[in-house]
Design a protein around this motif. Sequence first.
Motif, PDB file in Angstrom:
ATOM      1  N   LEU A   1       2.161  -3.732 -20.385  1.00  0.00           N
ATOM      2  CA  LEU A   1       1.045  -4.361 -19.279  1.00  0.00           C
ATOM      3  C   LEU A   1      -0.174  -4.343 -20.895  1.00  0.00           C
ATOM      4  CD1 LEU A   1       1.567  -3.279 -16.012  1.00  0.00           C
ATOM      5  CD2 LEU A   1       1.122  -5.352 -16.806  1.00  0.00           C
TER       6      LEU A   1
ATOM      7  N   LEU B   1       7.616  -1.873  -8.881  1.00  0.00           N
ATOM      8  CA  LEU B   1       8.366  -2.755 -10.532  1.00  0.00           C
ATOM      9  C   LEU B   1       8.031  -3.909  -9.693  1.00  0.00           C
ATOM     10  CD1 LEU B   1      11.333   0.173 -11.738  1.00  0.00           C
ATOM     11  CD2 LEU B   1       8.313  -0.015 -12.325  1.00  0.00           C
TER      12      LEU B   1
ATOM     13  N   LEU C   1       0.435   0.389 -11.048  1.00  0.00           N
ATOM     14  CA  LEU C   1       1.512   1.089 -11.794  1.00  0.00           C
ATOM     15  C   LEU C   1       1.650   2.294 -11.918  1.00  0.00           C
ATOM     16  CD1 LEU C   1       3.673   0.278 -14.063  1.00  0.00           C
ATOM     17  CD2 LEU C   1       2.889   2.028 -14.935  1.00  0.00           C
TER      18      LEU C   1
ATOM     19  N   TYR D   1       4.331  -5.050  -9.848  1.00  0.00           N
ATOM     20  CA  TYR D   1       3.451  -4.619 -10.649  1.00  0.00           C
ATOM     21  C   TYR D   1       3.657  -5.894 -11.535  1.00  0.00           C
ATOM     22  CZ  TYR D   1       3.711   0.100  -9.571  1.00  0.00           C
ATOM     23  OH  TYR D   1       4.493   1.695  -8.739  1.00  0.00           O
ATOM     24  N   VAL D   2       5.043  -6.972 -11.937  1.00  0.00           N
ATOM     25  CA  VAL D   2       4.669  -7.851 -12.375  1.00  0.00           C
ATOM     26  C   VAL D   2       4.362  -9.260 -12.249  1.00  0.00           C
ATOM     27  CG1 VAL D   2       6.267  -9.056 -13.799  1.00  0.00           C
ATOM     28  CG2 VAL D   2       6.754  -7.236 -13.655  1.00  0.00           C
TER      29      VAL D   2
ATOM     30  N   ALA E   1       0.714  -8.861 -12.483  1.00  0.00           N
ATOM     31  CA  ALA E   1      -0.048  -9.076 -13.564  1.00  0.00           C
ATOM     32  C   ALA E   1      -0.133 -10.160 -13.589  1.00  0.00           C
ATOM     33  CB  ALA E   1       1.107  -8.238 -14.171  1.00  0.00           C
TER      34      ALA E   1
ATOM     35  N   SER F   1      -2.799  -4.565 -11.966  1.00  0.00           N
ATOM     36  CA  SER F   1      -1.763  -4.441 -12.640  1.00  0.00           C
ATOM     37  C   SER F   1      -1.552  -2.221 -12.928  1.00  0.00           C
ATOM     38  CB  SER F   1      -0.702  -5.497 -12.652  1.00  0.00           C
ATOM     39  OG  SER F   1       1.137  -5.029 -12.937  1.00  0.00           O
ATOM     40  N   TYR F   2      -2.003  -2.529 -13.822  1.00  0.00           N
ATOM     41  CA  TYR F   2      -1.898  -1.370 -14.616  1.00  0.00           C
ATOM     42  C   TYR F   2      -2.385  -0.537 -13.900  1.00  0.00           C
ATOM     43  CZ  TYR F   2      -1.867   2.408 -17.964  1.00  0.00           C
ATOM     44  OH  TYR F   2      -1.900   3.560 -18.567  1.00  0.00           O
TER      45      TYR F   2
ATOM     46  N   LEU G   1       7.889  -0.948 -18.322  1.00  0.00           N
ATOM     47  CA  LEU G   1       6.970  -2.135 -17.398  1.00  0.00           C
ATOM     48  C   LEU G   1       5.371  -1.697 -18.165  1.00  0.00           C
ATOM     49  CD1 LEU G   1       6.286  -4.415 -16.479  1.00  0.00           C
ATOM     50  CD2 LEU G   1       6.041  -3.117 -14.070  1.00  0.00           C
TER      51      LEU G   1
ATOM     52  N   ILE H   1      -2.736  -6.101 -22.386  1.00  0.00           N
ATOM     53  CA  ILE H   1      -3.740  -5.907 -22.233  1.00  0.00           C
ATOM     54  C   ILE H   1      -5.030  -5.630 -23.508  1.00  0.00           C
ATOM     55  CG2 ILE H   1      -5.129  -3.380 -21.469  1.00  0.00           C
ATOM     56  CD1 ILE H   1      -3.610  -3.092 -18.688  1.00  0.00           C
TER      57      ILE H   1
END
Lengths: 493, 125, 501
Positions: free
Chosen positions: B94, A145, A167, A148-149, A152, A163-164, B90, B98
């Motif tokens: 995101l 987690l 994830l 991912y942050v 991003a 990042s998405y 999260l 986006i």
Amino acid sequence: MLKQHLPILLVIVPLITAPLIVLLRRPLLSWMAAMLASVVTLIIAIPLLQQAVDQGVISYAIGTWPAPLGIEYRVDAANAFVALIVALMAVFVMPYCRTGIAAEVRSEEHYLFYAMMMLCLAGLLGILLTGDAFNLFVFLEISSLATYVLIAMGRDRRALVASYQYLLMGTIGATLYVIGIGLLYLQTGTLNLADLAQRLPVMGDVRATLAALAFITVGISLKIALFPLHLWLPNAYAYSPSAVSAFLAATATKVSIYVLMRYFFTIFGETVVFDARYTGTLLLALSLAAMFIPAVVAIFQKDVKRLLAYSSVSQIGYITLGISLSSVGGLTAAVAHLFNHALTKGGMFLILGGVVLRYGGASLERMAGLGRTMPIAAFAFVLGGLSLIGIPGTAGFISKWYLVTAAMEEGQWWLAGAVMLSSLLAVIYVWRFVEVAYFREPPEGSPSRGEAPLSMLLPGLAMIAACLWFGLDATWSGSMARAAAEALAGAWK
Amino acid sequence: MNLASHYTYFVTILLLMVGLFIVIARSNLIKKLVGLGLFQTAVYLLYIAPGKLIGGVAPIIGEGFDVYSNPLPHVLILTAIVVGVATLALGLALVVRIKEAYGSIEEEEILERDAADELNATDRA
Amino acid sequence: MSGSMALAGILATPLVGLILVSLSGRSPNLREGVTLTTALVLFAQVLALYGDVAAGARPELLLLPMLPEVSLQLTAEPLGMLFGLIASGLWIISSIYSIGYMRGNKEGNQTRFFVCFAGAIFAAQGIAFAGNMLTLFLFYEAMTLITYPLVTHHGTDHAKKSARIYLGVLMGTSIVFLLTGMLATWVLAGTLDFRQGGILAGQVGATGTAVLMALYMFGIGKAALMPFHRWLPAAMVAPTPVSALLHAVAVVKAGVFSIVKVIVYVFGAENLMNLGSADWVPLIAGYTIVAASIVALRADNLKRRLAYSTVSQLSYVTLAATLLAPISIIGAAMHIAAHAVGKITLFFAAGSIYTAAHKTEVSQLDGIGRKMPWTMVAFAIGALSMIGLPPAAGFISKWYILSAAMSTEHWIAVGVLVASTLLNAGYFLPIVWRAFFREPAPEAHHDDGHGGHGHDDHHGDHGEAPWPMVLAQTVTASLTVLLFIYHEPVLRLARAVAGGE
């Protein structure tokens, strides 16, 4: 007194620092806290490794609850060594962040950045030290987690998409892993890794065990970015802030590789994983594919960060190749390359970060004439490249030495040729950079840019220097890798 | 060993597959997250169902409590739920970002815009 | 103790020189002073070691404990001594020559040039005194990399392309074949030390040895055994002192030196003889000799002709070494020295011609001997050495090789030697003849005239090259003759190499 609490301290220090940073908020203060925590982690990791090498296995019961009931931390030469690598990388990357991040992340988000770095560090160290399968999952998610942050936070909007995607892939991987340990738990009634290691062989060749093996292998392979499960990696490395690319490239996949090795050799045992099945052959085939296909893809990249990312996927193939040999020699090669590649790739990403700061991007086109405008950075980058190729005198050569001799000792002579051929591909992608950097004129109208600030240049140079040093004198890293391999194969007695 | 006694496993597998299918097949980023959530939730079932004994109760040491359900899976899954919620949060955050950056949450459109960007960049160079 | 200190000094000197040269880039005179001083100091150090080594001492030095199992170490033995002497001695002369050439042609990036030059000599000394295969491999690769900027010196597209071939072939062969061979040796023999009689003796069967032999022979791409010879003509794009360095002093010599070293100390000549695993090598070497000579015969570009002549001459050494008789090993060692002084003279002469007259093709050389007598006399001596005629050093080594071929009754080798002697004469003597006995062609003169009047005058009236260049080529030409008359020191080392057999 303090000495016996080292395992937990290693995880607690960064874990506590993270919320502390959120409270501090000021960019400078949060950086100092993160820097301090990283240094402390390294200071803890060194005696811990020493202890593990001297004593064998160290068992630490959290909250003094004894092992099967409470969560146990189990440290041996293998995970202590990887933990040292992770802590070392944090110490290299942190000084770099001060200036590096200022250019890439908005200043009001700095404290969040450092908090996430600390969480990521705590998660990675937790994965390494824990002796509990479910606890491992929790730390895996903590680090993921945070990652991912961090990804991003990259400047480009494509960082968000990267990042998405990571994830999605990462969560699927982690969930597959949970399914795997769920199946193991249903069979054995324990989640303690050492207990599992003892009970699984008694169960024999049960289908549920095999299903668990399959789930865990695929889940962790997603996090490793083992070809062909690597699709998240190039974008994630390419668009995240440079410091993050460096830190991730040097640590995240490496820690997952450790987990795979731990499960293969300590918990399931070689007999279940390799002897009766095609796991070894399959892993070998995937490793070979990883060594060649992403390396060819790397040759055609226009962006140097992506080039390095694909090169990472290809280098991971060397490590898994070592695993697939399922011998102490092969494991030594895998662990040695884990260390050597972390130094090399981390250093290259850091150097590249300085270049990106000055040039505003990492496309190969922009690097024209880099040898003249940023001579030190360009030269250090080339040295790192030589290590990717495996030129003697660099850390990469040591890995190759161990890998090829291990393959030969197993009678797999043809693998030697495959490894050598794939390093030729590395020659090509490294030389693409060399020719652009040294034989093209800097684009017209570009002012002489000069080197990156020292705080960014020095950590990168230090890592490249370490990469040369451990190429010329690998007695320490080599014997550590050997000790780690023996610990992994030694079934945690 | 019959089908009926293992039906929780079949439900689990069904949910897993449905979730995974949504993640792969849908282009909408929110829907993908929904699929991911389903995928994770299915695992909760995998853990909790076998822990439950018919007639079992919480493990309380005392008279009248003989048959216990295993509490550990529940504890584990509580943790997993927390992790799942965090991931979902999260992921949604995101998606918001986006949407701000691209003006769309359809994966295909986003990829198209990136490709167009890249084309422009090469044109300029 | 003193011996290992000397080894440390030998390795450190070019390194210190390299650093000093790069620091003194601002003042060319100081920089060249540093280069020459370093070269002289280095040669003196190597020379000082000669007595001990010839007397049978084998000083050692542990450089770094590279791996828990194998370390980087230096050992001075006769063959390495010979190569070390050649490399350091000719460095002095080529430095003098380079100074004249680089200034005479107003080349750019001179500091980088001299830095890399020193780096190449550093690597050459490392190869010469390598105490095991790992050390040799390390310096071998270092040499490839450090000479890369020399080959690409001009930075043009053509240079870049040629350098790609240079690097691709040398790096490719060394990684794919040599490294594999080395690691296989390690796995099979459990050691990489160089030992008299060979470390593979008794460890590997005939087929295995033959495979390893192939890995080493083709892996040492610097020895330019066909089909891995392309890098050598490609590297001709570099300035002439670089060609001299590549073809006479450092790179190719490192190649054939490694081949002899591997045959003597890794395989063991006797072992190979018993197994018969190296029987195919003389055939490849023989083919290379003849084929390269034929290409040279047809090449009009002078440097290209010299390059192919080098390819062919290198295979003499490989051929001699793989005949496996003690006398042929002596011949191989002698030929390393003889070819070094001879070929460097030829390249120096070619560079002088280019600097003074801006001529690169053989067909332009009519009558040039009258304008540049020193240069062309030196060239003629070098050519005699290549052909193997007295009074030049090449005669001695060829004599040894030929008698080895006769005594082992290797009639193919004898045939190759005879044919190649004729071919050598066929492509060198016409140049000498043109230079001295043909009138300068008015046509050629006219062609030059197109460049403009200023150039025309310059070309018409050109005399000798700058004095440092003339001095350098005179010295090497004299050495070529001297080595014919007095070759005892070289022979002593060569005998010691073959002696243990």
